[in-house]
Write an enzyme that holds these catalytic residues in place. Sequence first.
Site, short mmCIF file in Angstrom:
data_model
loop_
_atom_site.label_atom_id
_atom_site.label_comp_id
_atom_site.label_asym_id
_atom_site.label_seq_id
_atom_site.Cartn_x
_atom_site.Cartn_y
_atom_site.Cartn_z
N GLU A 109 1.00 -1.09 -0.20
CA GLU A 109 -0.24 0.25 -0.24
C GLU A 109 0.86 1.56 0.16
O GLU A 109 1.96 1.02 0.48
CB GLU A 109 -0.80 -0.18 1.25
CG GLU A 109 -1.74 -1.10 1.38
CD GLU A 109 -2.73 -1.11 2.50
OE1 GLU A 109 -4.13 -1.57 2.30
OE2 GLU A 109 -2.57 -1.20 3.59
N GLY A 174 6.91 -1.77 5.88
CA GLY A 174 8.68 -2.17 5.70
C GLY A 174 9.61 -1.45 6.73
O GLY A 174 9.20 0.42 7.26
N SER A 228 11.65 6.05 14.53
CA SER A 228 11.07 6.01 15.02
C SER A 228 11.63 5.72 16.22
O SER A 228 11.77 4.65 16.59
CB SER A 228 10.31 5.00 14.47
OG SER A 228 10.15 5.10 13.26
N HIS A 230 9.62 6.59 19.90
CA HIS A 230 8.80 5.95 21.37
C HIS A 230 8.48 5.92 22.79
O HIS A 230 7.35 5.90 23.07
CB HIS A 230 8.05 5.44 20.24
CG HIS A 230 7.86 5.16 18.61
ND1 HIS A 230 6.50 6.09 17.98
CD2 HIS A 230 7.91 4.31 17.93
CE1 HIS A 230 7.28 6.15 16.29
NE2 HIS A 230 7.41 4.93 16.18
N HIS A 304 -3.68 5.77 16.67
CA HIS A 304 -5.22 5.11 16.58
C HIS A 304 -6.01 4.62 17.34
O HIS A 304 -6.23 3.37 17.59
CB HIS A 304 -4.97 5.09 15.05
CG HIS A 304 -4.32 6.18 14.24
ND1 HIS A 304 -3.04 6.06 14.04
CD2 HIS A 304 -4.42 8.09 14.44
CE1 HIS A 304 -2.42 6.66 13.54
NE2 HIS A 304 -3.08 7.66 13.95
N CYS A 347 -1.16 6.93 10.71
CA CYS A 347 0.01 6.08 10.80
C CYS A 347 0.37 4.53 11.79
O CYS A 347 -0.39 4.62 12.42
CB CYS A 347 1.09 6.72 11.74
SG CYS A 347 2.93 6.14 11.67
FE1 SF4 Z 1 7.42 -2.53 10.66
FE2 SF4 Z 1 4.88 -1.31 12.18
FE3 SF4 Z 1 7.40 -1.38 13.20
FE4 SF4 Z 1 7.24 0.25 10.67
S1 SF4 Z 1 6.50 0.84 12.73
S2 SF4 Z 1 8.84 -1.02 11.42
S3 SF4 Z 1 6.26 -0.98 9.32
S4 SF4 Z 1 6.68 -3.35 12.45
#
Ligand code: SF4
Length: 358
Positions: A109, A174, A228, A230, A304, A347
């Site tokens: 997607e 990914g 990322s 978090h 979300h 997201c």
């Molecule tokens: Fe993979 Fe989702 Fe982690 Fe991104 S947030 S690395 S798409 S599992």
Amino acid sequence: MVSLLGKTPDELQEVALEAGLPRFAGKQLAEWIYVRRATSFDEMTNISLRGRETLKARYTIGRHAPVAEAKSTDGTKKYLFKTPPLPPLRGRDRSDSGDENQSEGQYIEAVYIPEDDRATLCVSTQAGCKMGCKFCMTGTLGFHGHLPASEILNQIFSIPESATLSNIVYMGEGEPMDNIDEVLRSLSAMTAAWGCAWSPHRITVSSVGYPKGLKRFLDESECHLAISLHNPFAAERQQIMPIEKNHPIKDVLELIRGYDWTRQRRLSFEYICFGGENDTPRHAKELLRLMRGLNCRVNLIRFHAGVDQGFPASDEQQMVWLRDYLTMHGLTTTIRRSRGEDILAACGMLVNALQKEP
Ligand code: SF4
């Protein structure tokens, strides 16, 4: 059949020579593919008819339209593509995937996000993902293959709004740094003078912090980077992001600190807010400590509600507090507006819900 999308001019020159065409036909091919965005060899009228027939018999351009789309009430559009068979998986990838048979191709997607002053496309770099982040619906798909550069570029080239795009983010399915060869190849086609000649500062690539690919990305590209994050505490981050175990964020930050972020290249951190779990004063203070001295920004993202992964979403008030606290202490922080939630395009929500063609 081999796809030409994603090939460099040197490689296209080889293709031309093998097809009995003159050397300069490689440049012509690059222009037809990346500048004129040809979808068939028949359009390439400055290449001899015989040459075009030979090319047609051996190669495809690699362009194919999405097989389905969904439109959000906010204008966001999610496109579903079906890839041709992906390259066979090797070694650990094969056991991570469990997919013995890649001959069918995969569904992936891309999400188109129009705004007042820009239009962004979020592209996938793998079919599914093997990183297993606990809050991410894409992570629940498992891993089903690396996308070749042609399939990354096809998402950009083949949506109806392609010509209107101002920005691209590699934040779909990914982990881009786990498919770094093909990601770099696609970035090169987008930014090189022989390709689409985009400024690298119109493209942002995200990562959970996969050091091997990340180092190559930092060395070989000028595109923006989004990490990322978090959670700033290693033990807590590991509970939601398994990558932390083998590749701690502190090591990733050390790697990142070795690069120059004072120029135009931008470094940002993505931070999904989970109520009471990573949005407290304790987390805010640790974030400040972790980021000290780094020229970066933090993007707070609302979790979300449609994602049933057992995590609580922060309330708006707490996110505003966190944003203001970090900003007041010198860390530029914004709250990112959520888009496409009603079509599972926001997201971490890409799950190929449209896996059937209409
Ligand atoms: Fe993979 Fe989702 Fe982690 Fe991104 S947030 S690395 S798409 S599992």
